[in-house]
Design an enzyme around this catalytic site. Structure first.
Site, PDB file in Angstrom:
ATOM      1  N   THR A 181       5.773   0.201   7.966  1.00 61.94           N
ATOM      2  CA  THR A 181       6.245   1.583   8.053  1.00 61.94           C
ATOM      3  C   THR A 181       6.959   1.806   9.385  1.00 61.94           C
ATOM      4  O   THR A 181       7.910   2.565   9.485  1.00 61.94           O
ATOM      5  CB  THR A 181       5.061   2.548   7.889  1.00 61.94           C
ATOM      6  OG1 THR A 181       4.490   2.314   6.603  1.00 61.94           O
ATOM      7  CG2 THR A 181       5.494   3.997   7.988  1.00 61.94           C
ATOM      8  N   VAL A 228      -0.419   1.717  11.220  1.00 59.97           N
ATOM      9  CA  VAL A 228      -1.809   2.129  11.069  1.00 59.97           C
ATOM     10  C   VAL A 228      -2.639   1.161  10.242  1.00 59.97           C
ATOM     11  O   VAL A 228      -3.790   1.443   9.935  1.00 59.97           O
ATOM     12  CB  VAL A 228      -1.924   3.521  10.414  1.00 59.97           C
ATOM     13  CG1 VAL A 228      -1.370   4.571  11.345  1.00 59.97           C
ATOM     14  CG2 VAL A 228      -1.231   3.555   9.062  1.00 59.97           C
ATOM     15  N   GLU A 239      -4.163  -1.653  10.713  1.00 61.25           N
ATOM     16  CA  GLU A 239      -5.178  -2.598  11.162  1.00 61.25           C
ATOM     17  C   GLU A 239      -6.264  -2.048  12.081  1.00 61.25           C
ATOM     18  O   GLU A 239      -7.427  -2.425  11.964  1.00 61.25           O
ATOM     19  CB  GLU A 239      -4.486  -3.782  11.858  1.00 61.25           C
ATOM     20  CG  GLU A 239      -3.562  -4.531  10.916  1.00 61.25           C
ATOM     21  CD  GLU A 239      -2.779  -5.602  11.630  1.00 61.25           C
ATOM     22  OE1 GLU A 239      -3.201  -6.757  11.571  1.00 61.25           O
ATOM     23  OE2 GLU A 239      -1.746  -5.285  12.255  1.00 61.25           O
ATOM     24  N   SER A 289       0.762  -4.390  11.229  1.00 62.71           N
ATOM     25  CA  SER A 289       0.975  -2.933  11.279  1.00 62.71           C
ATOM     26  C   SER A 289       2.432  -2.598  11.536  1.00 62.71           C
ATOM     27  O   SER A 289       2.748  -1.689  12.310  1.00 62.71           O
ATOM     28  CB  SER A 289       0.091  -2.290  12.365  1.00 62.71           C
ATOM     29  OG  SER A 289      -1.260  -2.557  12.130  1.00 62.71           O
ATOM     30  N   ARG A 290       3.344  -3.341  10.896  1.00 66.72           N
ATOM     31  CA  ARG A 290       4.738  -3.184  11.265  1.00 66.72           C
ATOM     32  C   ARG A 290       5.632  -2.601  10.191  1.00 66.72           C
ATOM     33  O   ARG A 290       6.777  -2.243  10.467  1.00 66.72           O
ATOM     34  CB  ARG A 290       5.326  -4.541  11.683  1.00 66.72           C
ATOM     35  CG  ARG A 290       5.378  -5.561  10.555  1.00 66.72           C
ATOM     36  CD  ARG A 290       6.131  -6.814  10.965  1.00 66.72           C
ATOM     37  NE  ARG A 290       7.523  -6.574  11.200  1.00 66.72           N
ATOM     38  CZ  ARG A 290       8.447  -6.499  10.237  1.00 66.72           C
ATOM     39  NH1 ARG A 290       8.113  -6.663   8.977  1.00 66.72           N
ATOM     40  NH2 ARG A 290       9.708  -6.269  10.546  1.00 66.72           N
ATOM     41  N   GLY A 315       0.802  -1.221   0.000  1.00 67.88           N
ATOM     42  CA  GLY A 315       0.000   0.000   0.000  1.00 67.88           C
ATOM     43  C   GLY A 315       0.828   1.262   0.000  1.00 67.88           C
ATOM     44  O   GLY A 315       0.442   2.257   0.593  1.00 67.88           O
ATOM     45  N   GLY A 316       1.980   1.226  -0.674  1.00 69.54           N
ATOM     46  CA  GLY A 316       2.797   2.430  -0.762  1.00 69.54           C
ATOM     47  C   GLY A 316       3.906   2.498   0.267  1.00 69.54           C
ATOM     48  O   GLY A 316       4.445   3.573   0.536  1.00 69.54           O
TER      49      GLY A 316
END
Ligand code: FES
Ligand code: FES
Lengths: 739, 87, 161
Positions: A519, A697, A699, A516-517, A476-477
């Protein structure tokens, strides 16, 4: 420190892989081409629970164009042992048994055999010629049924319960006795699928040098490497996994399904083999995330202080142990400071595919229960539902029932942002027709950030740019959000960094893109690698200037009067000692965690029972939003998945365990027409455990939407629903019961 | 002495106590100390030198990446929690 | 089964290929012509990731047979940019973060272009109605709608200039 003190962080640059992805050039797993490629097809079980009496591949093997056929017998039969390959600890026999069934099939869609042929058509036709003789067994499809005495047992023994988690603090029974109000309710949720648009796909070449090369769509290339090497009894270094672009995962592309089978086919055929799932295969043979039954009891004093809570959670594990109830039990009351709690969770085998993580796995189910009960308490006490939540919100020092105390978290700030949001005070507006009723609901939720290792290498180019390589597949980027953290440290614009996600030979071990790890942890590795670059560059400047100490700030190296930009100094690399390569690997503790909440306005058509989302606001603590557009994107995506979970999505099983809606027509995920714009508000309570304050961010944003919508429906029609999905027939039936 | 949080399911081994103090400079040593104090805990937290299946260690509220080697001091809270992965 | 000879215009160029009678246009594009920008998400017309233009009409290429393309004109995602210049929709999708994983993006861009070619100034409602057959699981659609609106505006302004 506010975001504005950064140059790169908090800005919205175009993503590095943008051009490839809008022109169709990006190579996803099913796009990967190779000379001599064979196409594979799988045979999957037509029974939900049966003994495999005979699997006869003779006719398939003789079919024109067929080069190889494999069954479970082709795996090396190594003795069983427990391994932890990134999906938690699992017996090898379960991993092996899930990719190709041996002895018994445990769900409809369970893979049994595979064929590789010179064309897909030949492979598919040959697969139909494989004869499978079943001895059907009774099946069991829900956690409650599977826990009942006399239920069919999936793995023998005397129970389908594979784990019981139990947390307790204080004395909840005694505290209930002193409560002014006690509410106890039972909830159920249907099995749902992650629903990524790209089906699983993998190509494997077992090369003549003995190395196994894998190209696939996965959230964790190192997980694939470790599982393939484990099941094929090879050293991990014999397997190289190149992650292709990945078309969504949400947790469902952490498990490994196709790669070990394609490897067996390649070994037998001596050629590269590609396996691609159909959409039906995706529904029947991958994911899903657990259906559940939950009983939640909460008590409050007359002022709305929550004083006691109990939860009973029974979650489907699917065909193998290791479901999502552990996390559900940790999250069920995580948003609240409640002194007396008792939580019991059960992981229960059922004849459905082995469940996989799905965005904050286990938490949305639990939050549906808790947040519905909290809403009811607020109604009974005639308190504003956000005020009640604020009064009880978890904060730094709040202890969860499973033991840990929260560090600095943003639960309070999220609730305050919801209260202050114009949406919360805006009028609901008049219903659009006489049969329609409107309502508003709120809910909050929590999810962790897991840690896990990440690695990053940055090479400086003489033109002042840098190449950054890392091992987190970018769903997702994240290439950009990771590169931005390096750019911030190096004082250069992010378009001067060229990030790439590379194969498992080329970068150090990196955990899954999940939890959520990415980034957070890989961004941390990039931060550290960039610091390593700057450290080396300072030495170069010192050499050049014969200076003792060199300072670096905002992209400029300085010693006394002398100054040089990053690019200028990069141009002098060769004369000051050669290439500059910075690297770092980190293994951070899982830290921080993110709170999120929603405000949902709905209109319910009391004639049809159909619920329309009128307005939807998502609020989430991002710690520090590196690229706000992609943070908003995570919040919006999680919200809409939550809307689907709330209103429509479900595995619709017949009594024989056959999924009756295994297509995207009948498994109703939200379309663009089903949802409004999703307003977002990012809250930033920096994570003290990250160099830039990042909280993952990905989840937490899916946790509260089903509950928020349930509360909004209750507000609209005066009746509460206790089962997900709250589809039109369910809403109509609930209202009928009321009349 | 680290403060060790005893998972609710294992509190029979600690006579119902939720917290037990145990000596050690790493989580591994603390567990060894704990097993000495409460022999019934043997094999319930750590088995053959590894954390038992499905369990993770949190130190002061954060999931530890070093497991049994994680350093602790006298103020440290050690918890045994469910291993989670996430989507 | 014997293959059939097919010739068509593909992204402005003539192409010829052999198709099995049962092969879909999607399979021919991807497997035979190696244009893999068009994606397969479902194979039964319900996700929109395989959208292409066939003689100027938007179709899901998984529901069209390869042999049906004989003598016709096909435009895929690979034919949307003008050389080095991205189409305003492509640029808007990047600028507005309207893609996350990007698997749905080719289908959305082809479908949205079909809309904007006919209706330069569609309302939000119209955009949502038009794109209702394209599934995206990542974005929640918000930024897709905004990207289409922004691209429409840019195209209108380009035309005026
Ligand atoms: S692949 Fe054609 S619509 Fe889904
Ligand atoms: S961006 Fe992933 S499906 Fe749309």
């Amino acid at each position: 420190m506010s975001t504005s003190s950064y140059n790169v962080i908090g800005t919205r640059p175009p993503r590095h892989d943008g051009a490839d992805k809008v022109t169709g050039r990006a190579i996803y797993a099913a796009d990967f081409q190779m000379n001599g490629l064979l196409h594979g097809a799988m045979v999957r079980s037509t029974h939900a629970h049966a003994i495999l009496k005979r699997v006869d591949t003779t006719k398939a093997a003789a079919f024109p164009g067929v080069v190889a056929v494999v069954t479970a017998d082709d795996f090396p039969q190594t003795p069983d042992r427990i391994v932890d390959l990134g999906e938690g600890e699992t017996p090898v026999s379960h991993l092996r048994g899930n990719v190709l069934a041996k002895g018994k099939v445990l769900y409809q869609g369970h893979a049994i055999a595979a064929v590789a042929a010179t064309s897909l058509q030949a492979a598919e036709q040959a697969a139909k010629l494989i004869e499978v003789e079943y001895e059907p067994l009774p099946c069991v499809l829900t956690a409650v049924e599977a826990m009942a005495a006399g239920a069919p047992l999936l793995h023998g023994g005397d129970t389908n319960v594979t784990a019981h988690v139990h947390h307790a603090m204080g004395d909840s029974e005694a505290a209930f006795a002193g409560a002014a109000i006690v509410i106890e309710r039972e909830f159920t949720t249907a099995t749902v699928h992650q629903g990524y648009i790209e089906p699983h796909a993998a190509t494997v070449l077992w090369n003549n040098d003995g190395r196994v090369n894998v190209w696939c769509s996965t959230q964790g290339s190192f997980v694939v490497r470790d599982v393939v090497s484990c099941l094929l009894d090879l050293p991990v270094s014999a397997v190289r996994v190149t992650p292709t672009e990945i078309g969504g995962g949400f947790g469902g592309k952490i498990p490994v399904y196709l790669e070990p089978v394609a490897a067996l086919l390649s070994k037998k055929s001596g050629r590269p083999v590609r396996l691609v799932m159909s959409r039906r295969d995706v529904f029947e043979g991958s994911g899903p995330t657990p259906g559940s039954m939950m009983r939640v009891k909460m008590g409050a004093d007359a002022d709305g202080k929550l004083i006691a809570a109990q939860a009973f959670l029974a979650y489907e594990a699917g065909a193998y142990a290791g479901g999502m109830v552990g996390a559900g039990a940790m999250c069920v009351f995580a948003a609240y400071d409640i002194a007396n709690q008792t939580i019991d969770g059960y992981d229960v085998l059922v004849n459905k595919p082995s469940t996989a993580a799905y965005r904050a796995p286990g938490a949305p189910n639990a939050a549906f229960a808790t947040e519905s009960v909290v809403d009811e308490i607020a109604r009974k006490l005639k308190m504003d539902p956000l005020e009640l939540r604020l009064r009880n919100a978890s904060r730094e020092g709040t202890r969860r029932a499973d033991g840990p105390k929260f560090r600095r978290v943003g639960c309070v700030e999220v609730i305050e942002a919801m209260q202050a949001h114009p949406h919360y005070s805006a009028p609901l507006g008049e219903p659009s027709h006489a049969e329609a009723k409107r309502g508003r609901g709120v809910a909050i939720g929590y999810w962790f950030n897991i840690g896990l290792p990440s690695s990053c290498v940055i090479s400086v180019n003489a033109d002042g740019t840098a190449n950054l390589i890392e091992g987190s597949t970018d769903i997702g980027g994240t290439r950009t959000s990771i590169a931005m953290q390096a750019a911030e440290v190096m004082g250069i614009p992010v378009d001067r960094i060229h990030p790439a996600v590379v194969d498992t030979d080329t970068i150090g071990y990196t955990g899954v893109t999940g939890g959520s790890r990415t980034t957070y942890a890989t961004g941390w590795a990039a931060h550290d690698a960039a610091q390593d670059v700057i450290r080396q560059m300072k030495l170069r400047a010192a050499k050049l200037w014969q200076a003792e100490a060199v300072e670096f700030a905002d992209g400029v190296f300085q010693a006394g009067e002398r100054q040089m930009t990053f690019a200028e100094l990069a141009g002098k690399m060769s004369e000051t000692g050669g290439p500059v390569v910075g690297q770092a690997s980190v293994n951070p503790r899982g830290a921080g965690g993110s709170f999120a909440g929603v405000i949902a306005d709905v209109e319910v058509d009391t004639g049809t029972g159909k619920t329309t989302i009128l307005r939807f606001t998502a609020v989430q603590d991002a710690g520090r939003a590196i690229h706000p557009s992609y943070v908003e994107g995570q919040m919006q995506g999680g919200s809409v998945q939550g809307i689907g979970w709330a209103l429509n999505e479900e595995y619709w099983m017949n009594p024989e365990g056959r999924m009756m809606n295994a297509s995207l027509l009948d498994y109703r995920m939200p379309t663009i027409l089903d949802v409004p714009m999703i307003d977002t508000q990012i809250v930033e309570v920096p994570n003290p455990a990250h160099p830039f304050g990042v909280r993952g961010v990905g989840e937490a944003n899916i946790v509260s939407p089903p509950a928020g919508i349930a509360n909004a429906i209750r507000d609209a029609i005066g009746v509460r629903l206790y089962h997900l999905p709250m589809n039109p027939p369910a809403v109509a039936a609930a209202m009928g019961g009321q009349k | 002495m680290a403060h060790v949080h005893i998972p609710a399911l294992l509190r029979a081994a600690t006579a119902g106590r939720e917290w037990v103090e145990a000596p050690g400079t790493t989580v591994g040593e603390v567990v060894a100390g704990l097993e000495e104090l409460c022999p019934e805990l043997q094999g319930r937290l750590v088995c053959e030198g590894r954390l038992v299946r499905g369990m993770a260690i949190a130190v002061d509220g954060e999931i530890s990446s070093m497991g049994l080697l994680e350093p602790v001091d006298g103020e440290t809270e050690v918890q045994f929690i469910a291993a989670i992965s996430g989507g | 089964m014997k293959k059939t000879y097919v010739s068509m215009q593909l992204n402005g160029e003539p192409v010829e290929f052999l198709a099995e009678p049962s092969q879909t246009l999607l399979e021919c594009l991807r497997d035979t012509l190696h244009l893999t920008g068009t994606k397969e998400g479902c194979g039964d017309g319900n996700c929109g990731s395989c959208c292409v233009m066939l003689d100027g009409t938007l179709v899901t290429s998984c529901l069209v047979l390869g042999v049906e393309a004989e003598g016709r004109t096909v435009t895929t995602i690979e034919g949307i940019a003008a050389g080095q210049k991205l189409h305003p929709l492509q640029k808007a999708f990047i600028d507005h973060a309207a893609l996350q994983c990007g698997i749905c993006t080719p289908g959305f861009i082809v479908a949205a272009k079909a809309l904007l070619d006919q209706e330069p100034d569609p309302s939000e409602e119209r955009i949502r109605l038009w794109l209702a057959n394209n599934l995206c699981r990542c974005t929640g659609y918000d930024k897709i709608v905004r990207a289409v609106q922004a691209a429409a505006k840019e195209i209108r302004e380009e035309k005026q200039a």
